[in-house]
Design an enzyme around this catalytic site. Structure first.
Site, PDB file in Angstrom:
ATOM      1  N   HIS A  51       0.705  -1.238   0.132  1.00  0.00           N
ATOM      2  CA  HIS A  51      -0.201   0.098  -0.072  1.00  0.00           C
ATOM      3  C   HIS A  51       0.705   1.189  -0.054  1.00  0.00           C
ATOM      4  CE1 HIS A  51       0.937  -0.101   4.271  1.00  0.00           C
ATOM      5  NE2 HIS A  51       0.880   1.251   4.354  1.00  0.00           N
TER       6      HIS A  51
HETATM    7  C1  UD1 Z   1      -2.067   5.119   6.109  1.00  0.00           C
HETATM    8  C2  UD1 Z   1      -0.839   5.787   6.540  1.00  0.00           C
HETATM    9  C3  UD1 Z   1       0.400   4.613   6.387  1.00  0.00           C
HETATM   10  C4  UD1 Z   1      -0.085   3.469   7.009  1.00  0.00           C
HETATM   11  C5  UD1 Z   1      -1.644   2.945   6.404  1.00  0.00           C
HETATM   12  C6  UD1 Z   1      -2.218   1.826   7.020  1.00  0.00           C
HETATM   13  C7  UD1 Z   1      -0.355   8.150   6.326  1.00  0.00           C
HETATM   14  C8  UD1 Z   1       0.261   9.148   5.604  1.00  0.00           C
HETATM   15  N1  UD1 Z   1      -0.384   6.860   5.959  1.00  0.00           N
HETATM   16  O1  UD1 Z   1      -1.695   5.014   4.553  1.00  0.00           O
HETATM   17  O2  UD1 Z   1       1.430   5.093   7.051  1.00  0.00           O
HETATM   18  O3  UD1 Z   1       0.668   2.337   6.731  1.00  0.00           O
HETATM   19  O4  UD1 Z   1      -2.478   3.903   6.559  1.00  0.00           O
HETATM   20  O5  UD1 Z   1      -3.116   1.274   6.255  1.00  0.00           O
HETATM   21  O6  UD1 Z   1      -0.996   8.397   7.356  1.00  0.00           O
HETATM   22  N2  UD1 Z   1      -9.729   4.072   2.733  1.00  0.00           N
HETATM   23  C9  UD1 Z   1     -10.744   3.189   2.666  1.00  0.00           C
HETATM   24  N3  UD1 Z   1     -11.154   2.926   4.053  1.00  0.00           N
HETATM   25  C10 UD1 Z   1     -10.542   3.309   5.209  1.00  0.00           C
HETATM   26  C11 UD1 Z   1      -9.586   3.922   5.056  1.00  0.00           C
HETATM   27  C12 UD1 Z   1      -8.968   4.452   3.841  1.00  0.00           C
HETATM   28  O7  UD1 Z   1     -11.433   2.911   1.575  1.00  0.00           O
HETATM   29  O8  UD1 Z   1     -10.970   2.771   6.223  1.00  0.00           O
HETATM   30  C13 UD1 Z   1      -9.286   4.596   1.494  1.00  0.00           C
HETATM   31  C14 UD1 Z   1      -9.281   6.066   1.433  1.00  0.00           C
HETATM   32  O9  UD1 Z   1     -10.423   6.490   1.052  1.00  0.00           O
HETATM   33  C15 UD1 Z   1      -7.937   6.507   0.640  1.00  0.00           C
HETATM   34  C16 UD1 Z   1      -7.042   5.331   0.761  1.00  0.00           C
HETATM   35  O10 UD1 Z   1      -7.789   4.056   1.342  1.00  0.00           O
HETATM   36  O11 UD1 Z   1      -8.448   6.380  -0.880  1.00  0.00           O
HETATM   37  C17 UD1 Z   1      -5.882   5.707   1.319  1.00  0.00           C
HETATM   38  O12 UD1 Z   1      -6.217   5.923   3.018  1.00  0.00           O
HETATM   39  P1  UD1 Z   1      -5.080   6.988   3.581  1.00  0.00           P
HETATM   40  O13 UD1 Z   1      -5.757   7.338   4.874  1.00  0.00           O
HETATM   41  O14 UD1 Z   1      -5.080   8.168   2.907  1.00  0.00           O
HETATM   42  O15 UD1 Z   1      -3.875   6.179   3.700  1.00  0.00           O
HETATM   43  P2  UD1 Z   1      -3.313   5.010   3.690  1.00  0.00           P
HETATM   44  O16 UD1 Z   1      -2.678   4.687   2.270  1.00  0.00           O
HETATM   45  O17 UD1 Z   1      -4.130   3.960   4.281  1.00  0.00           O
END
Ligand code: UD1
Length: 377
Positions: free
Chosen positions: A207
């Site tokens: 990821h």
């Molecule tokens: C975040 C953390 C990363 C951690 C990871 C674990 C930062 C900068 N990054 O990255 O360090 O290793 O989490 O998972 O804080 N989404 C969903 N459902 C959810 C959560 C997220 O669909 O419950 C989607 C969001 O809409 C987005 C994508 O996942 O499109 C990424 O979520 P985001 O919180 O931006 O960062 P991660 O890539 O999960």
């Protein structure tokens, strides 16, 4: 002593669970704030259920957005909560946006509130400033009054950044408290068998923005995994960020050779890691968990902020830059490597008692009146 704990994203939940339990056990007041950076059941709710974490006292519900939008939303929603609750300590864990955003709010309000900032997992460095997590680590450490380190490599990093030595306390790895407390439950689940997997499979997690946000990088990795899948089952619980990229770049067909699943719960993941012949990952936490479980791990990144998992544990870095052949060769090597006896490669302080040492350190510093001092380095 009143401590406010921040949980925002998936890797935070297993870190706060033992700290919260230890604060409760000793009768300290705690406030649990969930920023809502991760919000769905797969990424958040299932962890609260399985780890017995109480409902958050405050839910900020910020959701996702660009780095700046997410950070700003957390700050805006968190400020009134901190002003209202006035804890002695803000306890913020790991390296996600929620970690840094809440520390920044507390740092700015420190003259008014005197709330100390304690960072759990302080001092880790990948040296890669292009990682959002590295920016979060460095800034959070710079703002913290109490730097609680998980491994011996962290202290020299902090001293090198000018952090006074008396603020640094080695407490060990709190995520391993949770692993050790739950590993038997996870084994009893035998999740691989429910998926029809025998002992010889590779587990993959993916990821990191550097691996999944650009089509070329993601295509190279998926091609490599497709080749590996000709030889062994490859299980991929797909992170929502990665699923989004696969759809955006039209790479769905490259998932076909893989056993793709939605994100799995904590116990399912532990069970899958424990049963895997090898794990291929770009996650920080998984590098640590495989080390304790004795499972060979191949890290699909250029750098790691957790070098102790390579020097003492079961982790190795993939040849960089990633190529299809490089991934396949390194994966074959990892798959052919014997498991270490669980616990035989465990770094110091990864012993299930980190939460105890964290609460000791908070209590000691609160007594000494060193929480929230204004002589930052
Ligand atoms: C975040 C953390 C990363 C951690 C990871 C674990 C930062 C900068 N990054 O990255 O360090 O290793 O989490 O998972 O804080 N989404 C969903 N459902 C959810 C959560 C997220 O669909 O419950 C989607 C969001 O809409 C987005 C994508 O996942 O499109 C990424 O979520 P985001 O919180 O931006 O960062 P991660 O890539 O999960």
């Amino acid at each position: 002593m009143k401590a406010m704990l921040i949980a925002g994203a998936r890797p935070n939940f297993m870190k706060i669970a033992p700290i919260l339990a230890e604060l409760d056990r000793r009768g300290f007041e705690s406030v649990l704030v969930h920023t809502g950076q991760h919000y769905d059941h797969d990424m958040s709710g299932s962890f609260f259920e399985q780890l017995g974490i109480r409902e958050p006292d405050v839910h900020l519900g910020v959701g996702s957005g660009s780095q700046a939008v997410q950070t700003a939303r957390i700050m805006e929603a968190f400020e009134p909560v901190l002003l209202r609750e006035r804890p002695d300590w803000l306890v913020t864990v790991g390296d996600v946006n929620s970690t840094m955003a809440t520390a920044l709010v507390a740092a700015k309000l420190q003259p008014e509130l005197g709330c100390g900032i304690a960072h759990v997992e302080a001092g880790l460095r990948s040296g890669d400033w292009a990682m959002p997590e590295e920016v979060n680590r460095v800034l959070t450490d710079r703002m913290s009054d109490l730097l609680l380190t998980p491994s011996p490599d962290a202290k020299p990093n902090l001293l090198g950044d000018g952090v006074p030595e008396d603020r640094i306390v080695f407490v060990g790895n709190v995520m391993i408290d949770t692993l050790l407390a739950n590993v038997e439950r996870a084994r009893a689940l035998d999740f691989p068998a429910t998926l029809g997997l025998d002992g010889h499979y590779a587990l993959v997690t993916l990821h990191r923005p550097s691996n999944v946000d650009e089509a070329d990088a993601l295509e190279t990795i998926l091609k490599g995994l497709g080749e590996v899948a000709r030889e062994v089952d490859v299980v991929l619980p797909l992170h929502p960020r990665t699923r989004g990229s696969v759809e955006r770049f039209g790479l769905e067909s490259m998932l076909e050779p893989l056993r793709v699943r939605p994100p799995v719960s904590y116990l399912e993941m532990l069970s899958l890691m424990d049963g895997a012949a090898a794990v291929l990952t770009d996650s920080g936490g998984v590098q640590e968990e495989t080390t304790v479980l004795g499972v060979p791990c191949l890290t699909l990144r250029e750098t790691t902020e957790r070098p102790v998992t390579v020097s003492q544990g079961t982790n190795r870095m993939a040849p960089w830059p990633l190529t299809v052949d490089g991934i396949v060769t390194a994966a074959r090597e990892a798959l052919a490597t014997e498991h270490a006896a669980p616990g035989s490669r465990t770094p110091d302080g990864w012993d299930g008692r980190a939460a105890q040492r964290i609460v000791d350190a908070l209590e000691r510093a609160a007594r000494a009146g060193t929480a929230g001092r204004d002589d930052t380095p």
